[in-house]
Scaffold this motif. Sequence first.
Motif, PDB file in Angstrom:
ATOM      1  N   THR A  15       2.965 -14.056  69.373  1.00 36.59           N
ATOM      2  CA  THR A  15       4.291 -13.630  69.815  1.00 36.59           C
ATOM      3  C   THR A  15       5.118 -13.355  68.571  1.00 36.59           C
ATOM      4  O   THR A  15       5.241 -14.226  67.703  1.00 36.59           O
ATOM      5  CB  THR A  15       4.975 -14.705  70.671  1.00 36.59           C
ATOM      6  N   ALA A  16       5.634 -12.140  68.458  1.00 34.33           N
ATOM      7  CA  ALA A  16       6.374 -11.738  67.266  1.00 34.33           C
ATOM      8  C   ALA A  16       7.731 -11.156  67.654  1.00 34.33           C
ATOM      9  O   ALA A  16       7.869 -10.526  68.704  1.00 34.33           O
ATOM     10  CB  ALA A  16       5.580 -10.712  66.469  1.00 34.33           C
ATOM     11  N   VAL A  17       8.709 -11.399  66.796  1.00 27.69           N
ATOM     12  CA  VAL A  17      10.057 -10.846  67.005  1.00 27.69           C
ATOM     13  C   VAL A  17      10.556 -10.290  65.676  1.00 27.69           C
ATOM     14  O   VAL A  17      10.168 -10.762  64.602  1.00 27.69           O
ATOM     15  CB  VAL A  17      11.052 -11.918  67.511  1.00 27.69           C
ATOM     16  N   PRO A  18      11.407  -9.251  65.716  1.00 26.63           N
ATOM     17  CA  PRO A  18      11.968  -8.715  64.475  1.00 26.63           C
ATOM     18  C   PRO A  18      13.062  -9.630  63.933  1.00 26.63           C
ATOM     19  O   PRO A  18      13.784 -10.269  64.695  1.00 26.63           O
ATOM     20  CB  PRO A  18      12.531  -7.360  64.901  1.00 26.63           C
ATOM     21  N   LEU A  19      13.181  -9.695  62.615  1.00 20.59           N
ATOM     22  CA  LEU A  19      14.270 -10.420  61.970  1.00 20.59           C
ATOM     23  C   LEU A  19      15.325  -9.400  61.535  1.00 20.59           C
ATOM     24  O   LEU A  19      14.989  -8.387  60.911  1.00 20.59           O
ATOM     25  CB  LEU A  19      13.759 -11.198  60.752  1.00 20.59           C
ATOM     26  N   LYS A  20      16.582  -9.670  61.883  1.00 21.15           N
ATOM     27  CA  LYS A  20      17.651  -8.728  61.571  1.00 21.15           C
ATOM     28  C   LYS A  20      18.730  -9.389  60.716  1.00 21.15           C
ATOM     29  O   LYS A  20      18.963 -10.598  60.821  1.00 21.15           O
ATOM     30  CB  LYS A  20      18.267  -8.195  62.873  1.00 21.15           C
ATOM     31  N   ASP A  21      19.390  -8.567  59.890  1.00 25.43           N
ATOM     32  CA  ASP A  21      20.497  -9.099  59.102  1.00 25.43           C
ATOM     33  C   ASP A  21      21.776  -9.060  59.926  1.00 25.43           C
ATOM     34  O   ASP A  21      21.758  -8.712  61.121  1.00 25.43           O
ATOM     35  CB  ASP A  21      20.656  -8.339  57.782  1.00 25.43           C
ATOM     36  N   GLU A  22      22.904  -9.408  59.293  1.00 26.53           N
ATOM     37  CA  GLU A  22      24.165  -9.490  60.031  1.00 26.53           C
ATOM     38  C   GLU A  22      24.625  -8.134  60.561  1.00 26.53           C
ATOM     39  O   GLU A  22      25.448  -8.057  61.482  1.00 26.53           O
ATOM     40  CB  GLU A  22      25.260 -10.090  59.131  1.00 26.53           C
ATOM     41  N   ASN A  23      24.055  -7.054  60.033  1.00 24.10           N
ATOM     42  CA  ASN A  23      24.421  -5.710  60.497  1.00 24.10           C
ATOM     43  C   ASN A  23      23.453  -5.172  61.548  1.00 24.10           C
ATOM     44  O   ASN A  23      23.580  -4.029  61.986  1.00 24.10           O
ATOM     45  CB  ASN A  23      24.466  -4.745  59.310  1.00 24.10           C
ATOM     46  N   GLY A  24      22.487  -6.000  61.925  1.00 22.55           N
ATOM     47  CA  GLY A  24      21.526  -5.591  62.932  1.00 22.55           C
ATOM     48  C   GLY A  24      20.348  -4.801  62.390  1.00 22.55           C
ATOM     49  O   GLY A  24      19.519  -4.293  63.148  1.00 22.55           O
ATOM     50  N   MET A  74       8.431  -5.251  64.408  1.00 19.67           N
ATOM     51  CA  MET A  74       9.339  -4.623  63.454  1.00 19.67           C
ATOM     52  C   MET A  74       9.510  -3.134  63.747  1.00 19.67           C
ATOM     53  O   MET A  74      10.604  -2.591  63.609  1.00 19.67           O
ATOM     54  CB  MET A  74       8.831  -4.834  62.022  1.00 19.67           C
ATOM     55  N   ASP A  75       8.442  -2.473  64.166  1.00 19.57           N
ATOM     56  CA  ASP A  75       8.523  -1.036  64.460  1.00 19.57           C
ATOM     57  C   ASP A  75       9.339  -0.748  65.718  1.00 19.57           C
ATOM     58  O   ASP A  75      10.103   0.224  65.781  1.00 19.57           O
ATOM     59  CB  ASP A  75       7.121  -0.445  64.627  1.00 19.57           C
ATOM     60  N   SER A  76       9.187  -1.607  66.726  1.00 18.96           N
ATOM     61  CA  SER A  76       9.872  -1.373  68.004  1.00 18.96           C
ATOM     62  C   SER A  76      11.242  -2.025  68.072  1.00 18.96           C
ATOM     63  O   SER A  76      12.092  -1.623  68.868  1.00 18.96           O
ATOM     64  CB  SER A  76       9.016  -1.902  69.160  1.00 18.96           C
ATOM     65  N   GLY A  77      11.449  -3.051  67.224  1.00 19.26           N
ATOM     66  CA  GLY A  77      12.711  -3.789  67.285  1.00 19.26           C
ATOM     67  C   GLY A  77      12.779  -4.717  68.475  1.00 19.26           C
ATOM     68  O   GLY A  77      13.846  -5.213  68.832  1.00 19.26           O
ATOM     69  N   LYS A  78      11.615  -4.968  69.108  1.00 25.14           N
ATOM     70  CA  LYS A  78      11.579  -5.809  70.304  1.00 25.14           C
ATOM     71  C   LYS A  78      10.516  -6.893  70.169  1.00 25.14           C
ATOM     72  O   LYS A  78       9.633  -6.804  69.313  1.00 25.14           O
ATOM     73  CB  LYS A  78      11.270  -4.954  71.544  1.00 25.14           C
ATOM     74  N   LYS A  79      10.619  -7.870  71.034  1.00 24.85           N
ATOM     75  CA  LYS A  79       9.616  -8.936  71.079  1.00 24.85           C
ATOM     76  C   LYS A  79       8.270  -8.343  71.462  1.00 24.85           C
ATOM     77  O   LYS A  79       8.173  -7.463  72.325  1.00 24.85           O
ATOM     78  CB  LYS A  79      10.041  -9.996  72.102  1.00 24.85           C
ATOM     79  N   TYR A  80       7.224  -8.836  70.850  1.00 26.33           N
ATOM     80  CA  TYR A  80       5.872  -8.349  71.133  1.00 26.33           C
ATOM     81  C   TYR A  80       4.944  -9.538  71.357  1.00 26.33           C
ATOM     82  O   TYR A  80       4.989 -10.522  70.620  1.00 26.33           O
ATOM     83  CB  TYR A  80       5.341  -7.503  69.968  1.00 26.33           C
ATOM     84  N   THR A  81       4.103  -9.423  72.377  1.00 24.61           N
ATOM     85  CA  THR A  81       3.106 -10.456  72.652  1.00 24.61           C
ATOM     86  C   THR A  81       1.751  -9.786  72.819  1.00 24.61           C
ATOM     87  O   THR A  81       1.622  -8.810  73.559  1.00 24.61           O
ATOM     88  CB  THR A  81       3.443 -11.245  73.928  1.00 24.61           C
ATOM     89  N   GLY A  82       0.746 -10.296  72.116  1.00 25.18           N
ATOM     90  CA  GLY A  82      -0.590  -9.726  72.212  1.00 25.18           C
ATOM     91  C   GLY A  82      -1.664 -10.788  72.156  1.00 25.18           C
ATOM     92  O   GLY A  82      -1.464 -11.870  71.593  1.00 25.18           O
ATOM     93  N   HIS A  83      -2.798 -10.493  72.774  1.00 19.94           N
ATOM     94  CA  HIS A  83      -3.945 -11.400  72.779  1.00 19.94           C
ATOM     95  C   HIS A  83      -5.048 -10.825  71.901  1.00 19.94           C
ATOM     96  O   HIS A  83      -5.336  -9.626  71.965  1.00 19.94           O
ATOM     97  CB  HIS A  83      -4.467 -11.593  74.199  1.00 19.94           C
ATOM     98  N   TYR A  84      -5.669 -11.680  71.113  1.00 18.84           N
ATOM     99  CA  TYR A  84      -6.698 -11.231  70.180  1.00 18.84           C
ATOM    100  C   TYR A  84      -7.859 -12.216  70.155  1.00 18.84           C
ATOM    101  O   TYR A  84      -7.685 -13.405  70.405  1.00 18.84           O
ATOM    102  CB  TYR A  84      -6.132 -11.114  68.755  1.00 18.84           C
ATOM    103  N   GLU A  85      -9.033 -11.675  69.820  1.00 18.72           N
ATOM    104  CA  GLU A  85     -10.207 -12.512  69.562  1.00 18.72           C
ATOM    105  C   GLU A  85     -10.528 -12.347  68.090  1.00 18.72           C
ATOM    106  O   GLU A  85     -10.812 -11.237  67.638  1.00 18.72           O
ATOM    107  CB  GLU A  85     -11.383 -12.076  70.433  1.00 18.72           C
TER     108      GLU A  85
END
Length: 268
Positions: A102-111, A78-89
């Motif tokens: 793997t996380a992605v931002p959700l955007k409305d019709e206006n971006g 959400m902060d970067s506006g880009k897809k993010y992938t991270g590994h955690y224990e």
Amino acid sequence: MDTTDKHRIKATDLEHILLESIPIPVIAVDKDFNILFINSAGCDWCKKEFEEAIGKKCFNVIEAKCCSSSNCGIKEAMDSGKKYTGHYEIPHHKETINIEITAVPLKDENGKIVGGLEYITDITSKVKMENELRTQTQTILELATPVIKIWDGILLLPLVGIVDTARAQQIIENLLNSIVENEAELAILDLTGVPVVDTAVARHIIKTVNAAKMLGAQTILTGFSPEVSQTLVTLGVDLSNITTCGSLKTGISKAFSLIGKKVVSYEG
């Protein structure tokens, strides 16, 4: 199915069916991290009913240390506006597991970013296999570069096979550790089993010799065939400052003479 029935199936219905059918946890949140959607696999993973999770803060439902922190995957997206992938224990139901988020931002019709979506993959088995493979590889490298103590102060390192950069580093580490442990004065590197000695291999050998010298140990190179000798001369490799012997037998005899001992034949 007629045309009327097809129109009744909305895109959102299809998306919902698709998310529900995914066998790994999928969670969607708003910008305040309130859960907007969690699929069945996510509920099972968190051991929560849908009604218990919906509307709650995702970090309270997932209960992982990486949540609600600077390492939070969905926050990164959400902060970067880009897809993010991270590994955690993370701890999970009285055990520790490895996950990939793997996380992605959700955007409305206006971006505009209005939330985020993430899915969680349990990669514990994969990480375990990778660690086991790494350990096995390390063991193979050590077995492929054995350092043998043939006399007080004299070590032998017979090399067999291709010497690449990774193996050269292992050779140097094994030899230097053995020199320190055995307080060795001499190290014999036997190249009889090395099929090709080119510029790269010669560079690795010289690096090994120089490293041993810094620890006070002299190195003798043995096992040079006439073909290898001609190749090194053609390549312009300078081994003039290194003691070399044609065979391992000659090299061992040379090593003993350097420490004031002599190899003699004995017939009982």
